[in-house]
Design a protein around this motif. Structure first.
Motif, short mmCIF file in Angstrom:
data_model
loop_
_atom_site.label_atom_id
_atom_site.label_comp_id
_atom_site.label_asym_id
_atom_site.label_seq_id
_atom_site.Cartn_x
_atom_site.Cartn_y
_atom_site.Cartn_z
N ARG A 42 52.36 67.15 136.48
CA ARG A 42 52.42 67.55 137.89
C ARG A 42 52.09 66.32 138.73
O ARG A 42 51.09 65.65 138.49
CB ARG A 42 51.40 68.67 138.12
N VAL A 43 52.91 66.02 139.72
CA VAL A 43 52.69 64.86 140.58
C VAL A 43 52.05 65.31 141.88
O VAL A 43 50.93 64.94 142.20
CB VAL A 43 54.01 64.11 140.85
N SER A 44 52.75 66.11 142.65
CA SER A 44 52.23 66.62 143.91
C SER A 44 51.43 67.89 143.62
O SER A 44 51.87 68.76 142.89
CB SER A 44 53.39 66.94 144.85
N ARG A 45 50.24 67.98 144.20
CA ARG A 45 49.42 69.16 143.97
C ARG A 45 48.90 69.67 145.30
O ARG A 45 49.00 68.96 146.32
CB ARG A 45 48.30 68.85 142.99
N PRO A 46 48.35 70.87 145.34
CA PRO A 46 47.92 71.42 146.64
C PRO A 46 46.90 70.56 147.37
O PRO A 46 46.92 70.48 148.60
CB PRO A 46 47.31 72.77 146.27
N GLY A 47 46.03 69.87 146.65
CA GLY A 47 45.03 69.03 147.30
C GLY A 47 45.56 67.68 147.74
O GLY A 47 44.97 67.03 148.61
N LEU A 48 46.64 67.22 147.16
CA LEU A 48 47.20 65.92 147.49
C LEU A 48 48.72 65.97 147.30
O LEU A 48 49.23 65.74 146.20
CB LEU A 48 46.60 64.82 146.59
N ARG A 49 49.42 66.28 148.37
CA ARG A 49 50.88 66.34 148.31
C ARG A 49 51.45 64.93 148.23
O ARG A 49 50.92 64.00 148.84
CB ARG A 49 51.44 67.04 149.56
N THR A 50 52.52 64.77 147.46
CA THR A 50 53.15 63.47 147.29
C THR A 50 54.61 63.57 147.73
O THR A 50 55.38 64.34 147.16
CB THR A 50 53.09 63.03 145.81
N TYR A 51 54.96 62.81 148.75
CA TYR A 51 56.32 62.79 149.28
C TYR A 51 56.91 61.40 149.07
O TYR A 51 56.19 60.41 149.03
CB TYR A 51 56.33 63.13 150.78
N ALA A 52 58.23 61.34 148.92
CA ALA A 52 58.89 60.05 148.71
C ALA A 52 60.26 60.04 149.35
O ALA A 52 60.93 61.07 149.43
CB ALA A 52 59.01 59.75 147.22
N LYS A 53 60.67 58.86 149.80
CA LYS A 53 62.03 58.65 150.30
C LYS A 53 62.90 58.27 149.10
O LYS A 53 62.38 57.85 148.06
CB LYS A 53 62.04 57.50 151.31
N PRO A 54 64.22 58.40 149.23
CA PRO A 54 65.10 58.09 148.08
C PRO A 54 64.90 56.68 147.52
O PRO A 54 64.93 56.49 146.31
CB PRO A 54 66.51 58.24 148.64
N GLU A 55 64.65 55.71 148.37
CA GLU A 55 64.48 54.34 147.87
C GLU A 55 63.10 54.13 147.22
O GLU A 55 62.90 53.14 146.51
CB GLU A 55 64.69 53.31 148.98
N ASP A 56 62.16 55.07 147.42
CA ASP A 56 60.82 54.94 146.84
C ASP A 56 60.62 55.75 145.56
O ASP A 56 59.51 55.78 145.02
CB ASP A 56 59.75 55.36 147.86
N PHE A 57 61.67 56.43 145.07
CA PHE A 57 61.53 57.22 143.85
C PHE A 57 61.21 56.29 142.68
O PHE A 57 61.88 55.28 142.48
CB PHE A 57 62.81 57.99 143.52
N LYS A 58 60.18 56.64 141.91
CA LYS A 58 59.81 55.86 140.74
C LYS A 58 60.58 56.38 139.54
O LYS A 58 60.78 57.58 139.40
CB LYS A 58 58.31 55.96 140.50
N ARG A 59 60.99 55.47 138.66
CA ARG A 59 61.72 55.87 137.45
C ARG A 59 60.72 56.46 136.46
O ARG A 59 59.64 55.92 136.27
CB ARG A 59 62.44 54.68 136.85
N VAL A 60 61.12 57.55 135.83
CA VAL A 60 60.27 58.22 134.85
C VAL A 60 60.64 57.70 133.47
O VAL A 60 61.80 57.79 133.06
CB VAL A 60 60.46 59.75 134.92
N LYS A 61 59.69 57.14 132.75
CA LYS A 61 59.91 56.58 131.41
C LYS A 61 61.09 55.63 131.40
O LYS A 61 62.00 55.73 130.56
CB LYS A 61 60.15 57.68 130.39
N ASN A 62 61.11 54.73 132.38
CA ASN A 62 62.16 53.71 132.47
C ASN A 62 63.56 54.31 132.56
O ASN A 62 64.51 53.79 132.00
CB ASN A 62 62.06 52.73 131.31
#
Length: 132
Positions: A79-99
């Motif tokens: 889980r990345v975004s959670r109720p206590g700390l929401r995580t938002y990203a723009k398309p250019e800021d998406f991190k690659r998952v497992k390369n």
């Protein structure tokens, strides 16, 4: 009452895999149904079925295991975004998952989709979870 239904969804799948269960039942919601469809499309689960009961319904998921090693196909659900700390990203800021081998599930204004689909449509949103 569950305060974070997405974390509960991921934990039920994780626990069922650790116990080597073939099928897991999860209380349904539209967001969980969409995440289940994405997992099926990307090949992480064998099949799924939405069943209506008198309340909110149930999602039955058939988990997928490697035939030779008997290990689950899903190695990590996080889980990345959670109720206590929401995580938002723009398309250019998406991190690659497992390369690039994994998938991030994003909740956008155009619906729930993978990070690659969101990048193609140039929409950002809340990063729900990473799967590989």
């Amino acid at each position: 009452m569950v305060t974070d239904p997405i974390a509960d969804y991921l934990t039920r799948i994780r626990n069922a895999q650790m116990a080597n269960h073939r099928i897991v039942e999860i209380p349904a919601s539209n967001l969980k149904k969409r995440i289940t469809e994405i997992l099926y499309d990307k090949g992480y689960i064998l099949k799924y079925k939405f069943e209506d009961d008198s309340k909110q319904g149930v999602i039955k998921i058939a988990l997928k295991y490697d035939p030779s090693t008997k290990l689950p196909v899903i190695q990590s659900l996080e889980r990345v975004s959670r109720p206590g700390l929401r995580t938002y990203a723009k398309p250019e800021d998406f991190k690659r998952v497992k390369n690039g081998l994994g998938v991030a599930i994003i909740s956008t204004s155009k619906g729930v989709m993978t990070d690659k689909e969101a990048k193609a449509q140039n929409v950002g949103g809340e990063v729900l979870c990473n799967i590989y």
